[in-house]
Design a protein around this motif. Structure first.
Motif, PDB file in Angstrom:
ATOM      1  N   ARG A  47       0.836  -1.190   0.000  1.00  0.00           N
ATOM      2  CA  ARG A  47       0.000   0.000   0.000  1.00  0.00           C
ATOM      3  C   ARG A  47       0.875   1.246   0.000  1.00  0.00           C
ATOM      4  O   ARG A  47       1.887   1.300   0.680  1.00  0.00           O
ATOM      5  CB  ARG A  47      -0.881  -0.026   1.230  1.00  0.00           C
ATOM      6  N   THR A  48       0.500   2.272  -0.747  1.00  0.00           N
ATOM      7  CA  THR A  48       1.323   3.458  -0.838  1.00  0.00           C
ATOM      8  C   THR A  48       1.565   4.076   0.538  1.00  0.00           C
ATOM      9  O   THR A  48       0.668   4.161   1.375  1.00  0.00           O
ATOM     10  CB  THR A  48       0.679   4.520  -1.741  1.00  0.00           C
ATOM     11  N   VAL A  49       2.786   4.438   0.774  1.00  0.00           N
ATOM     12  CA  VAL A  49       3.147   5.029   2.057  1.00  0.00           C
ATOM     13  C   VAL A  49       3.474   6.505   1.928  1.00  0.00           C
ATOM     14  O   VAL A  49       4.030   7.114   2.831  1.00  0.00           O
ATOM     15  CB  VAL A  49       4.344   4.291   2.691  1.00  0.00           C
ATOM     16  N   VAL A  50       3.109   7.079   0.797  1.00  0.00           N
ATOM     17  CA  VAL A  50       3.436   8.490   0.588  1.00  0.00           C
ATOM     18  C   VAL A  50       2.808   9.355   1.668  1.00  0.00           C
ATOM     19  O   VAL A  50       3.387  10.337   2.105  1.00  0.00           O
ATOM     20  CB  VAL A  50       2.956   8.964  -0.809  1.00  0.00           C
ATOM     21  N   ASN A  51       1.639   8.994   2.153  1.00  0.00           N
ATOM     22  CA  ASN A  51       0.973   9.785   3.176  1.00  0.00           C
ATOM     23  C   ASN A  51       1.225   9.256   4.590  1.00  0.00           C
ATOM     24  O   ASN A  51       0.513   9.615   5.521  1.00  0.00           O
ATOM     25  CB  ASN A  51      -0.534   9.844   2.914  1.00  0.00           C
ATOM     26  N   TYR A  52       2.229   8.432   4.743  1.00  0.00           N
ATOM     27  CA  TYR A  52       2.545   7.845   6.042  1.00  0.00           C
ATOM     28  C   TYR A  52       3.794   8.499   6.624  1.00  0.00           C
ATOM     29  O   TYR A  52       4.767   8.736   5.915  1.00  0.00           O
ATOM     30  CB  TYR A  52       2.801   6.348   5.899  1.00  0.00           C
TER      31      TYR A  52
END
Length: 122
Positions: A27-32
Motif C-alpha cells: 500500500r502506498t506510504v506516501v501519506n505515512y
C-alpha cells in the motif's frame, strides 16, 4: 498492508558512521509518517527519530540529536537514517515503522519492519 524492509546495519567502531535504509512496499506510504526505533537486549524499544510524510516535520530522541539525521525520498518509497559519531550505547536492533500519524511512542505505530542490527565497538 505495508511491508517494510530495513538494511544497512553492521559492525562499526566508536566514532564511525552508518546509514540505515527503510524500503516500503505494498500500500502506498506516501501519506505515512516513518519512524526509527531501536531495541537493545533486555531493554524496551525506544524512539530514535521520525519524519512526517511531507518531510517537513522531524523528531529526534535527545540521545541522538546532532548525530543522527532522518530523511525520506517519497519517489523511491525509502527513508534513511544517517548515523554519525556512533557510540557503544547505540548498539541495538533498529526497526523502521510507518503510520499515518507521527509519534514518538512506539505503541502507536501500525506497521513494522523486522529490524537491522547495529553494533558499535569501543
Amino acid at each position: 498492508q505495508v511491508h517494510l524492509v530495513e538494511s544497512g546495519g553492521g559492525l562499526v567502531q566508536s566514532g564511525g558512521s552508518l546509514t540505515l535504509s527503510c524500503a516500503a512496499s505494498g500500500r502506498t506510504v506516501v501519506n505515512y509518517a516513518t519512524g526509527w526505533f531501536r531495541q537493545a537486549p533486555g531493554k524496551e524499544r525506544e524512539f530514535v527519530a521520525a519524519i512526517s510524510w511531507s518531510g517537513e516535520i522531524m523528531h529526534y530522541a535527545d540521545s541522538v540529536k546532532g548525530r543522527f539525521t532522518i530523511s525520506r525520498d517519497n519517489a523511491k518509497n525509502t527513508v534513511a537514517l544517517q548515523m554519525n559519531n556512533l557510540k557503544p550505547e547505540d548498539t541495538a536492533v533498529y526497526h523502521c515503522a510507518a503510520d499515518p500519524v507521527i509519534s514518538t511512542r512506539y505503541r502507536q505505530w501500525e506497521y513494522w519492519g523486522q529490524g537491522t542490527p547495529v553494533t558499535v565497538s569501543s
